[in-house]
Motif scaffolding. Structure first.
Motif, PDB file in Angstrom:
ATOM      1  N   ASN A  26      13.178  -2.913   1.429  1.00 57.69           N
ATOM      2  CA  ASN A  26      13.877  -3.841   0.543  1.00 57.69           C
ATOM      3  C   ASN A  26      14.844  -4.696   1.340  1.00 57.69           C
ATOM      4  OD1 ASN A  26      16.609  -4.274  -1.211  1.00 57.69           O
ATOM      5  ND2 ASN A  26      14.793  -4.458  -2.512  1.00 57.69           N
ATOM      6  N   ILE A  27      14.951  -5.945   0.951  1.00 51.11           N
ATOM      7  CA  ILE A  27      16.000  -6.833   1.431  1.00 51.11           C
ATOM      8  C   ILE A  27      16.629  -7.481   0.207  1.00 51.11           C
ATOM      9  CG2 ILE A  27      14.290  -8.656   1.842  1.00 51.11           C
ATOM     10  CD1 ILE A  27      16.186  -9.768   3.980  1.00 51.11           C
ATOM     11  N   SER A  28      17.945  -7.447   0.116  1.00 53.01           N
ATOM     12  CA  SER A  28      18.612  -7.944  -1.091  1.00 53.01           C
ATOM     13  C   SER A  28      19.999  -8.462  -0.737  1.00 53.01           C
ATOM     14  CB  SER A  28      18.718  -6.839  -2.149  1.00 53.01           C
ATOM     15  OG  SER A  28      19.321  -5.676  -1.614  1.00 53.01           O
ATOM     16  N   ARG A  29      20.491  -9.296  -1.622  1.00 50.27           N
ATOM     17  CA  ARG A  29      21.823  -9.879  -1.438  1.00 50.27           C
ATOM     18  C   ARG A  29      22.724  -9.421  -2.578  1.00 50.27           C
ATOM     19  NH1 ARG A  29      24.358 -13.112   1.780  1.00 50.27           N
ATOM     20  NH2 ARG A  29      25.836 -14.717   1.129  1.00 50.27           N
TER      21      ARG A  29
ATOM     22  N   SER B  46      16.361 -10.483  -4.396  1.00 43.52           N
ATOM     23  CA  SER B  46      15.962  -9.175  -3.883  1.00 43.52           C
ATOM     24  C   SER B  46      14.448  -9.160  -3.732  1.00 43.52           C
ATOM     25  CB  SER B  46      16.411  -8.060  -4.831  1.00 43.52           C
ATOM     26  OG  SER B  46      15.914  -6.805  -4.414  1.00 43.52           O
ATOM     27  N   PHE B  47      13.956  -8.542  -2.648  1.00 47.48           N
ATOM     28  CA  PHE B  47      12.518  -8.421  -2.440  1.00 47.48           C
ATOM     29  C   PHE B  47      12.217  -7.025  -1.920  1.00 47.48           C
ATOM     30  CE2 PHE B  47       8.740  -8.798   0.347  1.00 47.48           C
ATOM     31  CZ  PHE B  47       7.812  -9.146  -0.630  1.00 47.48           C
ATOM     32  N   GLY B  48      11.242  -6.365  -2.552  1.00 44.27           N
ATOM     33  CA  GLY B  48      10.909  -5.003  -2.160  1.00 44.27           C
ATOM     34  C   GLY B  48       9.421  -4.768  -2.072  1.00 44.27           C
TER      35      GLY B  48
ATOM     36  N   LYS C 166      -2.380   1.122  -4.209  1.00 40.56           N
ATOM     37  CA  LYS C 166      -1.318   1.899  -3.572  1.00 40.56           C
ATOM     38  C   LYS C 166      -0.149   1.043  -3.096  1.00 40.56           C
ATOM     39  CE  LYS C 166      -4.355   5.595  -1.915  1.00 40.56           C
ATOM     40  NZ  LYS C 166      -4.794   6.391  -0.745  1.00 40.56           N
ATOM     41  N   PHE C 167      -0.316  -0.272  -3.076  1.00 39.89           N
ATOM     42  CA  PHE C 167       0.668  -1.164  -2.465  1.00 39.89           C
ATOM     43  C   PHE C 167       1.203  -2.124  -3.507  1.00 39.89           C
ATOM     44  CE2 PHE C 167       1.431  -4.545   1.016  1.00 39.89           C
ATOM     45  CZ  PHE C 167       2.696  -4.039   1.255  1.00 39.89           C
ATOM     46  N   SER C 168       2.551  -2.148  -3.687  1.00 40.56           N
ATOM     47  CA  SER C 168       3.186  -2.993  -4.698  1.00 40.56           C
ATOM     48  C   SER C 168       4.305  -3.802  -4.085  1.00 40.56           C
ATOM     49  CB  SER C 168       3.747  -2.143  -5.840  1.00 40.56           C
ATOM     50  OG  SER C 168       2.741  -1.390  -6.480  1.00 40.56           O
ATOM     51  N   ALA C 169       4.541  -4.974  -4.674  1.00 43.11           N
ATOM     52  CA  ALA C 169       5.648  -5.841  -4.258  1.00 43.11           C
ATOM     53  C   ALA C 169       6.503  -6.167  -5.468  1.00 43.11           C
ATOM     54  CB  ALA C 169       5.121  -7.122  -3.618  1.00 43.11           C
ATOM     55  N   GLN C 170       7.803  -6.364  -5.245  1.00 38.77           N
ATOM     56  CA  GLN C 170       8.719  -6.680  -6.340  1.00 38.77           C
ATOM     57  C   GLN C 170       9.690  -7.761  -5.899  1.00 38.77           C
ATOM     58  OE1 GLN C 170      10.393  -3.579  -9.025  1.00 38.77           O
ATOM     59  NE2 GLN C 170      12.373  -4.198  -8.189  1.00 38.77           N
ATOM     60  N   LEU C 171       9.820  -8.783  -6.724  1.00 33.93           N
ATOM     61  CA  LEU C 171      10.757  -9.876  -6.485  1.00 33.93           C
ATOM     62  C   LEU C 171      11.782  -9.877  -7.606  1.00 33.93           C
ATOM     63  CD1 LEU C 171      11.505 -12.403  -4.805  1.00 33.93           C
ATOM     64  CD2 LEU C 171      10.033 -13.729  -6.345  1.00 33.93           C
ATOM     65  N   GLY C 172      13.064  -9.930  -7.250  1.00 37.01           N
ATOM     66  CA  GLY C 172      14.121  -9.927  -8.247  1.00 37.01           C
ATOM     67  C   GLY C 172      15.134 -11.017  -7.989  1.00 37.01           C
TER      68      GLY C 172
ATOM     69  N   GLY D 210      16.177 -11.096 -13.499  1.00 38.54           N
ATOM     70  CA  GLY D 210      14.750 -10.988 -13.728  1.00 38.54           C
ATOM     71  C   GLY D 210      14.076 -10.335 -12.540  1.00 38.54           C
ATOM     72  N   THR D 211      13.028  -9.538 -12.795  1.00 41.66           N
ATOM     73  CA  THR D 211      12.224  -8.943 -11.730  1.00 41.66           C
ATOM     74  C   THR D 211      10.759  -9.028 -12.128  1.00 41.66           C
ATOM     75  OG1 THR D 211      12.272  -6.693 -12.653  1.00 41.66           O
ATOM     76  CG2 THR D 211      14.027  -7.286 -11.122  1.00 41.66           C
ATOM     77  N   ILE D 212       9.904  -9.111 -11.141  1.00 42.21           N
ATOM     78  CA  ILE D 212       8.467  -9.037 -11.379  1.00 42.21           C
ATOM     79  C   ILE D 212       7.865  -8.126 -10.321  1.00 42.21           C
ATOM     80  CG2 ILE D 212       8.035 -11.157 -10.054  1.00 42.21           C
ATOM     81  CD1 ILE D 212       5.668 -11.629 -12.029  1.00 42.21           C
ATOM     82  N   THR D 213       7.077  -7.172 -10.770  1.00 38.60           N
ATOM     83  CA  THR D 213       6.446  -6.194  -9.891  1.00 38.60           C
ATOM     84  C   THR D 213       4.942  -6.377  -9.963  1.00 38.60           C
ATOM     85  OG1 THR D 213       8.239  -4.639 -10.378  1.00 38.60           O
ATOM     86  CG2 THR D 213       6.274  -3.750  -9.300  1.00 38.60           C
ATOM     87  N   TYR D 214       4.325  -6.557  -8.806  1.00 40.34           N
ATOM     88  CA  TYR D 214       2.889  -6.855  -8.782  1.00 40.34           C
ATOM     89  C   TYR D 214       2.168  -5.879  -7.861  1.00 40.34           C
ATOM     90  CZ  TYR D 214      -1.483  -9.464  -8.551  1.00 40.34           C
ATOM     91  OH  TYR D 214      -2.801  -9.835  -8.635  1.00 40.34           O
ATOM     92  N   PRO D 215       1.093  -5.222  -8.352  1.00 38.94           N
ATOM     93  CA  PRO D 215       0.322  -4.319  -7.493  1.00 38.94           C
ATOM     94  C   PRO D 215      -0.641  -5.102  -6.609  1.00 38.94           C
ATOM     95  CG  PRO D 215      -0.580  -4.307  -9.722  1.00 38.94           C
ATOM     96  CD  PRO D 215       0.619  -5.219  -9.750  1.00 38.94           C
ATOM     97  N   LEU D 216      -0.385  -5.137  -5.312  1.00 42.07           N
ATOM     98  CA  LEU D 216      -1.273  -5.815  -4.378  1.00 42.07           C
ATOM     99  C   LEU D 216      -2.570  -5.027  -4.183  1.00 42.07           C
ATOM    100  CD1 LEU D 216       1.443  -6.817  -1.766  1.00 42.07           C
ATOM    101  CD2 LEU D 216       0.466  -8.244  -3.577  1.00 42.07           C
TER     102      LEU D 216
END
Length: 692
Positions: free
Chosen positions: A450-453, A435-437, A395-401, A386-392
């Motif tokens: 990005n940081i991911s395992r 994963s976090f981007g 121009k700036f977005s974050a994604q958690l997976g 699962g991933t969720i992408t959110y526009p902060l």
């Protein structure tokens, strides 16, 4: 680096730089918008990676720079990825150094064809099962950040076919001949309308190859179709069938490589070793729009591989039946976009070995003797993601997976009985891979972090001890990846520069140790650190309204080391990672004329490669140049004709296109480290298209 290689490399880079200086002197009126309206250099390819996940894509224009049998050279245009090719049927793909220690084939990444996973139950992928001329694009997710595509340490490769534009019907025939008695033909029919599309392609390839015992013959059929069942529902079907027989020259020693690289290994030549493969992929997918904010794509698929391989040490017969399902939901939740899904892959792998009596046949090649083994393994891979992408901001977005993997092996010895039977199960614990981007967009480009395992499962051979018993102590490799990247556009978007810095720390390093001529066992041997730099630059010079000159360069720095690696009494900690060149450069120039003329000059530099863990032996660095000319002719209202000629290895460089690390000589023979690349060779082709 040898001085001759350095001079050649610097000369070519100077040529590229001079082109860039000329480009910088162009006036502002030569904009990219004007360029795109006149001459199409690259088609826009939809990105398949989820959300803001960074990826690299090549498409038809890149494939067409090369001989249509040469998929490794096309992939090697991408920084950070390197394909070592021992033959048309012997390719090893490494991404950021991951997979470089695998003796044969490609593992530690996940391969998808039109969204269907085609990596087998122990993580091996076969890129040669697909015809380059059937591909519309190839997208690479480097490292484990591709949560929705397996989170493997190497990453994922997404292959996609290309349909005709909507409202068109086309018959296309590509015919190519070349050196080494090479003959290739690809005949395709495609039809596309609003509610229905289909492509059917048949391809045939045969070549004697550059080396002894190197003949290759392949036939393939591709069917790709979809139909709209309603305004919200689409049903699709995919069939890919490949039947090929490939003789195996195998690797050769340093002496043979120096004296005559055309030689095959003596034992493989005496046995007339080869492999025969019949591979089928069949899948059905359904795409449904549940609402304007939620969509689902579900596919079910089946794969079958029938493989025979007479080898000097035995004759292998194997069958693999694989089946699975992949379902992905894409939706909007307020301002956020999300993806939820799962992927289940199961296969049944049966293999038997027989004695090879070729030494008793007086030069007639392999002959099957008594059976040596009979085995079966059931393998299961489950990925939930699962991933969720959110526009902060705008121009700036974050994604958690998040990816959760569960891998199981059930090995059954069907040959031995009683205490000699080695049947066993190996169930790995579930592994959680986050994963976090972040991505920041600005007028002239973007920044991402990005940081991911990630993880890699051991192959079948790596799960067994030298006695053929499941090793209960073998563990999955795991690693954490850190990545920082940027893309900048300069000079009215005519110059595009991308740069990525990364570091990946891998624990429980899987080491395949050779204990026999065809016997490898695995163990967890320590830690590696993969860090590097990837640079890509593309420039487009509009000379006038009819001519474009476009130089490009991709540079890869691999600073990969063993952090903790002790093998018996040997401590290799601190040594460079075996099988990885420190520097690699892919560069070239495209010249495109509006009237249909194209010229491509491509260049590949590969630095020397450590061949032993002790770093006592290295391959030689090399530069290889290829050139291609093509011209398109509109022959009639509905017909078009294209012709092309090309030369590979323009300066007839002797080089190792692939290497085998930590090679061992048996029976007093010299270790065989090298797979020679082809000498200078030529090809030419004709493309005929008819449009209804």
């Amino acid at each position: 680096m040898p001085e001759s290689n350095l001079r050649s490399l610097l000369g070519f880079l100077l040529l590229l730089l001079s082109g860039n200086v000329a480009l910088a002197q162009q006036t502002q009126q030569d904009s990219i918008t004007q360029l795109d309206e006149i001459i199409l250099l690259e088609e826009i390819t939809p990105k398949k990676a989820t959300g803001i996940t960074a990826s690299s894509t090549i498409n038809t224009q890149t494939f067409e720079r090369f001989n249509p049998t040469d998929i490794p050279s096309a992939i090697n245009q991408i920084s950070g990825i390197y394909v070592l090719s021992g033959a048309l049927n012997t390719n090893r793909i490494t991404i950021r150094g991951v997979g470089a220690r695998t003796p044969f084939g490609t593992d530690k990444l996940r391969l998808y064809f039109n969204g269907i996973p085609v990596t087998n139950g122990t993580g091996f992928s076969t890129i040669e099962a697909f015809d380059l001329e059937n591909l519309g694009s190839l997208e690479v997710i480097k490292g484990p950040k591709g949560t929705a595509y397996g989170a493997n340490l190497g990453g994922a490769i997404l292959l996609n076919t290309k349909l005709a534009p909507e409202g068109s019907t086309r018959f296309v025939n590509n015919f190519t001949v070349g050196s080494f008695n090479m003959f290739k033909n690809n005949l395709s029919f495609s039809h596309q309308e609003k509610k229905f599309g289909i492509k059917v392609s048949y391809n045939h390839l045969e070549t004697d190859g550059f080396r002894q015992n190197n003949r290759f013959v392949r036939d393939g059929l591709l069917v790709n179709s979809h139909v709209a069942l309603s305004s919200k529902s689409t049903l699709g079907f995919l069939l890919n069938y490949i039947d090929y027989t490939a003789q195996i020259p195998s690797s050769i020693s340093a002496t043979d490589f120096r004296e005559d690289p055309r030689r095959a290994a003596a034992n493989w030549l005496a046995a007339r070793g080869f492999e025969a493969n019949r591979y089928t992929l069949a899948g059905v997918y359904h795409h449904y729009e549940l609402s304007n904010k939620l969509k689902n794509t579900t596919s079910v698929f089946y794969t079958y591989l029938d493989h025979d391989e007479p080898r000097p040490f035995n004759i292998l017969e194997e069958f693999t039946n694989g089946f699975g399902m992949r379902s992905v939901f894409n939706g909007d939740w307020g301002q956020a976009n999300y993806t939820l899904g799962g992927e289940l892959y199961k296969d049944e792998y049966e293999w038997s070995t027989f004695r090879n009596l070729f030494r008793d046949r007086d030069g007639d090649g392999s002959f099957k003797g008594d059976q040596i083994s009979d085995n079966k393994e059931f393998r299961t891979q489950l990925n939930l993601f699962g991933t969720i992408t959110y526009p902060l901001s705008s121009k700036f977005s974050a994604q958690l997976g998040l990816n959760v993997n569960k891998t199981d092996y059930d090995f059954r010895d069907l040959f031995n009985t009683g205490p000699e039977n080695t049947s066993a199960e190996r169930d790995f614990d579930p592994i959680v891979l986050p994963s976090f981007g972040l991505r920041y967009m600005f007028d002239q480009g973007q920044l991402h972090a990005n940081i991911s395992r990630g993880f890699s499962s051991p192959s079948l051979e790596e799960t067994l001890t030298p006695d053929g018993i499941i090793n209960p102590d073998i563990a999955q490799e795991t690693g954490t990846s850190y990545e920082l990247g940027s893309i900048f556009n300069f000079l009215n978007r005519k110059l595009r520069v991308a740069a990525t810095l990364y570091r990946m720390d891998i624990q429980n390093l899987l080491v395949a140790q050779r204990v026999g001529e065809d016997q490898f066992v695995g163990r967890n041997a320590g830690e590696t650190r993969h860090q590097g730099l990837e640079l890509d630059a593309k420039y487009r010079l509009l000379v006038d309204k009819t001519l474009v000159i476009a130089p490009y360069v991709s540079y890869t720095l691999n600073d990969h080391k063993f952090v903790d690696f002790v093998d018996g009494d040997n401590d290799f900690s601190g040594n460079p990672l075996t099988g990885v060149p420190k520097h690699r450069i892919s560069s070239g120039i495209d010249v495109v004329h509006k009237q249909g003329f194209r010229a491509n000059l491509t260049h590949l530099f590969v630095d020397d490669i450590p061949l032993t863990d002790a770093n006592t032996l290295r391959s030689e660095a090399f530069n290889v140049f290829n050139a291609r000319l093509s011209y398109g002719i509109p022959a009639a209202n509905r017909f078009s004709l294209g012709v092309n000629v090309g030369v590979n290895n323009l300066f007839n460089t002797r080089f190792a296109q692939s290497v085998l690390i930590n090679a061992v000589g048996f029976g007093g023979s010299e270790p065989r480290y090298f797979y020679p690349g082809n000498a200078r060779n030529y090809y030419g082709g004709i493309r005929l298209q008819y449009r209804l």
